[in-house]
Every structure is written in C-alpha cells, then in structure tokens.
Design a protein around this motif. Structure first.
Motif, PDB file in Angstrom:
ATOM      1  N   GLU A   1       0.964  -1.346  -0.038  1.00  0.00           N
ATOM      2  CA  GLU A   1       0.363   0.017   0.529  1.00  0.00           C
ATOM      3  C   GLU A   1       1.106   0.984   0.152  1.00  0.00           C
ATOM      4  O   GLU A   1       0.369   2.245  -0.638  1.00  0.00           O
ATOM      5  CB  GLU A   1      -0.891   0.150   0.939  1.00  0.00           C
ATOM      6  CG  GLU A   1      -2.556  -0.301   0.042  1.00  0.00           C
ATOM      7  CD  GLU A   1      -3.264  -1.204   1.722  1.00  0.00           C
ATOM      8  OE1 GLU A   1      -2.757  -0.202   3.501  1.00  0.00           O
ATOM      9  OE2 GLU A   1      -4.245  -1.599   2.068  1.00  0.00           O
TER      10      GLU A   1
ATOM     11  N   LYS B   1       1.506   2.946  -3.664  1.00  0.00           N
ATOM     12  CA  LYS B   1       0.124   3.373  -3.724  1.00  0.00           C
ATOM     13  C   LYS B   1       0.086   4.616  -3.756  1.00  0.00           C
ATOM     14  O   LYS B   1      -0.468   5.286  -4.315  1.00  0.00           O
ATOM     15  CB  LYS B   1      -0.594   2.196  -4.133  1.00  0.00           C
ATOM     16  CG  LYS B   1      -1.537   2.505  -4.641  1.00  0.00           C
ATOM     17  CD  LYS B   1      -2.859   0.915  -4.156  1.00  0.00           C
ATOM     18  CE  LYS B   1      -3.626   1.746  -4.973  1.00  0.00           C
ATOM     19  NZ  LYS B   1      -5.737   1.134  -4.155  1.00  0.00           N
ATOM     20  N   ALA B   2       0.395   4.606  -2.104  1.00  0.00           N
ATOM     21  CA  ALA B   2      -0.464   5.693  -1.727  1.00  0.00           C
ATOM     22  C   ALA B   2       0.481   7.032  -1.509  1.00  0.00           C
ATOM     23  O   ALA B   2       0.249   7.915  -2.316  1.00  0.00           O
ATOM     24  CB  ALA B   2      -0.872   5.917  -0.208  1.00  0.00           C
TER      25      ALA B   2
ATOM     26  N   ARG C   1       2.310   7.253  -4.764  1.00  0.00           N
ATOM     27  CA  ARG C   1       1.853   7.690  -6.365  1.00  0.00           C
ATOM     28  C   ARG C   1       0.630   8.398  -6.320  1.00  0.00           C
ATOM     29  O   ARG C   1       0.562   9.626  -7.625  1.00  0.00           O
ATOM     30  CB  ARG C   1       1.326   6.139  -6.756  1.00  0.00           C
ATOM     31  CG  ARG C   1       2.886   5.609  -7.635  1.00  0.00           C
ATOM     32  CD  ARG C   1       2.710   4.868  -8.974  1.00  0.00           C
ATOM     33  NE  ARG C   1       1.822   4.150  -8.683  1.00  0.00           N
ATOM     34  CZ  ARG C   1       2.391   2.856  -8.230  1.00  0.00           C
ATOM     35  NH1 ARG C   1       2.968   2.485  -7.530  1.00  0.00           N
ATOM     36  NH2 ARG C   1       1.313   1.513  -8.042  1.00  0.00           N
ATOM     37  N   THR C   2      -0.199   7.884  -5.559  1.00  0.00           N
ATOM     38  CA  THR C   2      -1.511   8.554  -5.543  1.00  0.00           C
ATOM     39  C   THR C   2      -0.970  10.063  -5.183  1.00  0.00           C
ATOM     40  O   THR C   2      -1.830  10.960  -5.836  1.00  0.00           O
ATOM     41  CB  THR C   2      -2.797   7.915  -4.516  1.00  0.00           C
ATOM     42  OG1 THR C   2      -2.571   6.424  -4.850  1.00  0.00           O
ATOM     43  CG2 THR C   2      -3.994   8.828  -4.406  1.00  0.00           C
TER      44      THR C   2
ATOM     45  N   ARG D   1       1.550  12.050  -5.028  1.00  0.00           N
ATOM     46  CA  ARG D   1       1.736  12.656  -6.167  1.00  0.00           C
ATOM     47  C   ARG D   1       1.241  12.317  -7.855  1.00  0.00           C
ATOM     48  O   ARG D   1       1.581  13.842  -8.217  1.00  0.00           O
ATOM     49  CB  ARG D   1       3.110  11.820  -7.241  1.00  0.00           C
ATOM     50  CG  ARG D   1       4.022  12.735  -7.382  1.00  0.00           C
ATOM     51  CD  ARG D   1       5.426  11.688  -7.903  1.00  0.00           C
ATOM     52  NE  ARG D   1       5.736  12.139  -9.563  1.00  0.00           N
ATOM     53  CZ  ARG D   1       6.462  13.522  -9.538  1.00  0.00           C
ATOM     54  NH1 ARG D   1       7.165  13.169  -8.144  1.00  0.00           N
ATOM     55  NH2 ARG D   1       7.476  14.299 -10.292  1.00  0.00           N
ATOM     56  N   GLY D   2      -0.132  12.633  -7.243  1.00  0.00           N
ATOM     57  CA  GLY D   2      -0.788  12.526  -8.946  1.00  0.00           C
ATOM     58  C   GLY D   2      -1.610  13.057  -8.704  1.00  0.00           C
ATOM     59  O   GLY D   2      -2.256  14.333  -9.212  1.00  0.00           O
ATOM     60  N   TRP D   3      -2.211  13.955  -7.359  1.00  0.00           N
ATOM     61  CA  TRP D   3      -3.118  14.321  -6.331  1.00  0.00           C
ATOM     62  C   TRP D   3      -2.435  16.338  -6.726  1.00  0.00           C
ATOM     63  O   TRP D   3      -2.818  17.236  -7.824  1.00  0.00           O
ATOM     64  CB  TRP D   3      -3.052  14.128  -5.387  1.00  0.00           C
ATOM     65  CG  TRP D   3      -4.011  15.221  -4.470  1.00  0.00           C
ATOM     66  CD1 TRP D   3      -5.229  16.347  -4.673  1.00  0.00           C
ATOM     67  CD2 TRP D   3      -2.818  16.041  -3.938  1.00  0.00           C
ATOM     68  NE1 TRP D   3      -4.880  17.548  -4.081  1.00  0.00           N
ATOM     69  CE2 TRP D   3      -3.698  17.708  -3.345  1.00  0.00           C
ATOM     70  CE3 TRP D   3      -1.602  16.261  -3.690  1.00  0.00           C
ATOM     71  CZ2 TRP D   3      -3.629  18.853  -2.856  1.00  0.00           C
ATOM     72  CZ3 TRP D   3      -1.110  17.508  -2.902  1.00  0.00           C
ATOM     73  CH2 TRP D   3      -1.863  18.766  -2.249  1.00  0.00           C
TER      74      TRP D   3
ATOM     75  N   HIS E   1      -2.367  16.543 -10.792  1.00  0.00           N
ATOM     76  CA  HIS E   1      -3.427  16.868 -10.720  1.00  0.00           C
ATOM     77  C   HIS E   1      -3.813  18.918 -10.060  1.00  0.00           C
ATOM     78  O   HIS E   1      -4.198  19.881 -10.944  1.00  0.00           O
ATOM     79  CB  HIS E   1      -5.097  16.557 -10.124  1.00  0.00           C
ATOM     80  CG  HIS E   1      -5.306  17.071 -10.370  1.00  0.00           C
ATOM     81  ND1 HIS E   1      -6.275  16.630 -11.557  1.00  0.00           N
ATOM     82  CD2 HIS E   1      -6.686  17.738  -9.591  1.00  0.00           C
ATOM     83  CE1 HIS E   1      -7.902  16.843 -11.897  1.00  0.00           C
ATOM     84  NE2 HIS E   1      -8.076  17.726 -10.204  1.00  0.00           N
TER      85      HIS E   1
ATOM     86  N   PRO F   1      -5.579  16.831   0.141  1.00  0.00           N
ATOM     87  CA  PRO F   1      -5.986  14.923  -0.153  1.00  0.00           C
ATOM     88  C   PRO F   1      -6.394  14.087   1.639  1.00  0.00           C
ATOM     89  O   PRO F   1      -6.116  14.684   2.129  1.00  0.00           O
ATOM     90  CB  PRO F   1      -5.151  14.408  -0.659  1.00  0.00           C
ATOM     91  CG  PRO F   1      -3.612  15.071  -0.510  1.00  0.00           C
ATOM     92  CD  PRO F   1      -4.544  16.467  -0.401  1.00  0.00           C
TER      93      PRO F   1
END
Ligand code: ZN
Length: 86
Positions: free
Chosen positions: A6, A9-10, A12-13, A15-17, A20, A58
C-alpha cells in the motif's frame, strides 16, 4: 505484506494529486508531444496551486503536508521537456 503493497500506491496517489492540482491551477503543463510535466515558472499559478492545496488537502494530509507535497513535486519538475531537448 499489505503495508509494503500500500505504501508505494499511496505515494503515487499523492504525487498524482499534486500534479493534478498544479495542472488545474496552471502552474505546470504537459508537453503535447511527450506528456512530460513542465514547470511554467508562473508565480501566480503557483500561488493558486498552494492555496488550493491548503484549502482542499487530499485525504490523510494536513494542509501543511499537502503544501509540502506540492512543493516537492514542483521541485522535481523541470521547466523543459527532457525529450524536447536536442
Ligand atoms: Zn516534449
């Protein structure tokens, strides 16, 4: 086992946020040909992005952590696309 799966994944999320938010506010944009994020070096857009991050962090991040994450991502983004360079 679950933990090690996990964590990345967190990250990456987050960073993606951050990417964005930076795109939404116009602080960065993508190279149309290669898709690399480029820093537009626009201080006003950066202000907007940081403001957004502070207003709407987030899940799991405090406003300060969200701002730190944004700044981290900004620092990792260059102002030119690496593939557009000669
Ligand atoms: Zn490019």
């Amino acid at each position: 086992m679950l933990m090690t799966k996990e964590r990345p994944k967190a990250i990456r999320t987050m960073r993606g946020w951050a990417i964005h938010v930076l795109q939404e506010s116009g602080a960065i944009h993508e190279c149309e040909e290669h898709g690399w994020a480029k820093d537009r070096a626009d201080p006003h857009a950066r202000e907007r992005a940081l403001h957004l991050a502070r207003q709407e962090p987030p899940d799991g991040l405090s406003p300060d952590e969200a701002v730190a994450e944004l700044q981290d991502v900004l620092e990792s983004i260059g102002d030119t696309c690496p593939e557009c360079l000669p």
